[in-house]
Design an enzyme around this catalytic site. Structure first.
Site, PDB file in Angstrom:
ATOM      1  N   TYR A   1       0.866  -1.188   0.000  1.00 29.07           N
ATOM      2  CA  TYR A   1       0.000   0.000   0.000  1.00 29.07           C
ATOM      3  C   TYR A   1       0.896   1.228   0.000  1.00 29.07           C
ATOM      4  O   TYR A   1       1.828   1.322   0.799  1.00 29.07           O
ATOM      5  CB  TYR A   1      -0.897  -0.006   1.235  1.00 29.07           C
ATOM      6  CG  TYR A   1      -1.791   1.207   1.361  1.00 29.07           C
ATOM      7  CD1 TYR A   1      -2.838   1.417   0.464  1.00 29.07           C
ATOM      8  CD2 TYR A   1      -1.599   2.143   2.375  1.00 29.07           C
ATOM      9  CE1 TYR A   1      -3.665   2.527   0.579  1.00 29.07           C
ATOM     10  CE2 TYR A   1      -2.423   3.256   2.499  1.00 29.07           C
ATOM     11  CZ  TYR A   1      -3.456   3.445   1.599  1.00 29.07           C
ATOM     12  OH  TYR A   1      -4.268   4.540   1.711  1.00 29.07           O
TER      13      TYR A   1
ATOM     14  N   ASP B   1       9.581   2.836  -0.585  1.00 30.21           N
ATOM     15  CA  ASP B   1       8.581   3.536   0.226  1.00 30.21           C
ATOM     16  C   ASP B   1       8.831   3.189   1.690  1.00 30.21           C
ATOM     17  O   ASP B   1       8.538   2.082   2.146  1.00 30.21           O
ATOM     18  CB  ASP B   1       7.179   3.105  -0.231  1.00 30.21           C
ATOM     19  CG  ASP B   1       6.063   3.772   0.569  1.00 30.21           C
ATOM     20  OD1 ASP B   1       6.371   4.462   1.568  1.00 30.21           O
ATOM     21  OD2 ASP B   1       4.885   3.596   0.203  1.00 30.21           O
TER      22      ASP B   1
ATOM     23  N   LYS C   1       4.725   9.203   8.610  1.00 31.90           N
ATOM     24  CA  LYS C   1       4.463   8.660   9.949  1.00 31.90           C
ATOM     25  C   LYS C   1       5.407   9.196  11.035  1.00 31.90           C
ATOM     26  O   LYS C   1       5.221  10.310  11.501  1.00 31.90           O
ATOM     27  CB  LYS C   1       4.444   7.139   9.884  1.00 31.90           C
ATOM     28  CG  LYS C   1       3.290   6.655   8.958  1.00 31.90           C
ATOM     29  CD  LYS C   1       3.041   5.172   9.012  1.00 31.90           C
ATOM     30  CE  LYS C   1       2.045   4.707   7.991  1.00 31.90           C
ATOM     31  NZ  LYS C   1       0.701   4.502   8.429  1.00 31.90           N
TER      32      LYS C   1
HETATM   33  C1  PLP Z   1       4.039   2.201   3.121  1.00 29.27           C
HETATM   34  C2  PLP Z   1       3.040   3.306   3.064  1.00 29.27           C
HETATM   35  N1  PLP Z   1       3.121   4.220   2.084  1.00 29.27           N
HETATM   36  C3  PLP Z   1       2.243   5.240   1.997  1.00 29.27           C
HETATM   37  C4  PLP Z   1       1.231   5.369   2.917  1.00 29.27           C
HETATM   38  C5  PLP Z   1       0.270   6.505   2.798  1.00 29.27           C
HETATM   39  O1  PLP Z   1       0.480   7.418   3.819  1.00 29.27           O
HETATM   40  P1  PLP Z   1      -0.698   8.435   4.260  1.00 29.27           P
HETATM   41  O2  PLP Z   1      -1.728   7.608   4.935  1.00 29.27           O
HETATM   42  O3  PLP Z   1       0.020   9.401   5.164  1.00 29.27           O
HETATM   43  O4  PLP Z   1      -1.179   9.080   3.021  1.00 29.27           O
HETATM   44  C6  PLP Z   1       1.115   4.456   3.951  1.00 29.27           C
HETATM   45  C7  PLP Z   1       0.023   4.560   4.941  1.00 29.27           C
HETATM   46  O5  PLP Z   1      -0.263   3.698   5.708  1.00 29.27           O
HETATM   47  C8  PLP Z   1       2.037   3.385   4.040  1.00 29.27           C
HETATM   48  O6  PLP Z   1       1.969   2.470   5.007  1.00 29.27           O
END
Ligand code: PLP
Length: 445
Positions: A149, A248, A276
């Protein structure tokens, strides 16, 4: 100091009923709705250290930690002090500040990036790196992995984990076929599939994007084969074909180690995304890479990317304070708490005869309620073969004993430096009953 709020006269049940009339599903992010475990989501009134306090008067040991950001625990006095101090000097300027430069420097100290751009969410970060990678390579296609995700970016919502997995949404209506036409979705840890994709489309692929260690289909660590980790393999094959390797680290960054998954496997990506923990509980995220790539962004280059609240002074202050307080000792403490919790969960499930797999990437871990005989979960296809009813029974039993787990079997469990012996004891005491509840439900898939 533990702040224990008075019990509200409005309970979670009543709050949820009202919320559902005003907001789709009563929540502002889908997994919060408890859809996959059933029941009413707890509405939270306040939080302190390792605890959440709900509207119903319960103190809950928090193993969600706001889905990752609360590395130091809730309402850490020094983080709150930095936030209050920043707020008193104004809440947003729309002009640059020294604190943004300091936060970029803190990120660069820990991660293999030369320049950083601050944004407001992980979604924005991944959306922006895709644009940048496509612009720099002049190519359109990207590879992503099923169960990873990367936020709700249209092009990345194909076979996504997290809430998309929790709610079993196959694709998202509203995302056009054209948008995902250039997204190649492969099985995680499947090297043959990656070889085949590059063999077929090598000259069209702009980038491979992956969670540094996936945590959104449960925790599925990158596999090492013949001494080479999956991330190193991906970086290598991408470079052989003139594509970028994007890591990511929104979830893993500053959490699984001081330098995230990069600190564990040492693989240098071309572009990275963060979020985060680096926002200290406020909406802040970032992406970064080498200067020659990053300077393709406006105002130096022509790739446009912007944000009214990007680098917001309060979020920046919270992130800066959090990163500065996250010493190596904080990480070794969380690592050790994580090892204890994993061992205790394993012992309880073992004793109750519940088949399980526990996987971790550093201190980040999750528990899979698998079928008898399954010993590892290497990908999304395997992750979906779980007993969601066993997890729901386990989850509700833990909740009844004052432990707040992620309300979905597809999510990671998060700990903080504030999880002390009192919090740990509560978890350990709750486990046998929860394991027994899972045992009675584990026949139902
Ligand atoms: C690995 C990863 N990338 C991107 C995101 C997206 O972040 P946001 O919820 O701050 O848009 C998340 C959210 O859980 C994530 O776990």
């Amino acid at each position: 100091m533990t702040v224990r709020p008075a019990v509200s006269t409005v309970r979670s049940e009543a709050a949820f009923e009202r919320a559902q009339t005003l907001t789709p599903g009563g929540v502002n992010s889908p997994v919060r709705a408890f859809r996959s475990v059933g029941g009413t989501p707890r509405f939270i009134r306040s939080a302190s250290g390792p605890y959440l306090y709900d509207l119903d008067g319960n103190e809950l040991v928090d193993l969600v930690c706001s889905w990752g950001p609360m590395l130091l625990g809730h309402a850490h006095p020094e983080v709150i002090g930095a936030v209050v101090n920043a707020a008193q000097r104004g809440t947003s300027y729309g002009a640059p500040t020294l604190a943004e430069v300091d936060l970029a420097a803190e990120i660069r100290d820990r991660m293999p990036v030369e320049q950083v751009r601050l944004v407001n969410s992980g979604t924005e970060a991944t959306m922006s790196v895709l644009r940048l990678a496509r612009a720099v390579t002049g190519r359109d296609k990207i590879i992503k992995f099923a169960g990873c995700y990367h936020g709700h970016v249209d092009a990345l919502l194909a076979a996504a984990g997290s809430g998309v997995a929790t709610l079993a949404i196959p694709g998202t209506p509203g995302v056009t076929e054209g948008t995902t036409l250039d997204t190649l979705v492969l099985g995680y840890n499947d090297r043959n599939a990656v070889h085949e994709a590059f063999a077929s489309f090598g000259s069209e692929i702009a980038a491979v994007i992956t969670e540094a260690a996936p945590g959104n289909m449960g925790v599925v660590p990158p596999r090492t084969e013949d001494g080479i980790g999956f991330n190193a393999f991906l970086a290598d094959i991408a470079h052989q074909h003139g594509a970028m390797f994007i890591s990511d680290e929104v979830m893993t960054g500053f959490r699984v180690s001081r330098s995230g998954q990069f600190g564990l496997d040492g693989v240098r990506p071309d572009l990275m995304t963060f979020g985060k923990v680096m926002g200290g509980g406020f909406p802040a995220a970032a992406f970064g890479g080498p200067t020659d790539i990053m300077e393709n962004l406006a105002p130096v280059g022509s790739v446009y990317q912007a944000g009214t609240l990007s680098g917001n002074p309060i979020a920046t202050a919270a992130g800066l304070a959090t990163l500065r307080l996250a010493t190596p000792q904080v990480y070794s403490q969380i690592d050790s708490t994580s090892a204890t919790v994993r061992a205790e969960v394993a012992a309880a499930l073992e004793a109750a005869g519940v088949p399980y797999v526990i996987q971790n990437a550093g201190n980040l871990f999750s528990v899979f309620f698998v079928s008898e005989g399954v010993t590892a979960v290497p990908d999304y296809a395997t992750a979906t073969q779980q007993s969601t009813s066993a997890y729901a029974a386990f989850f509700h039993s833990m909740l009844g004993s004052g432990v707040y787990l992620p309300p979905s079997v597809y999510e990671a469990w998060f700990l903080s430096a504030a999880h002390d012996d009192r919090a740990l004891n509560r978890i350990v005491e709750a486990l046998p009953t929860a394991a027994a509840a899972a045992a009675s439900a584990s026949g139902d898939r």
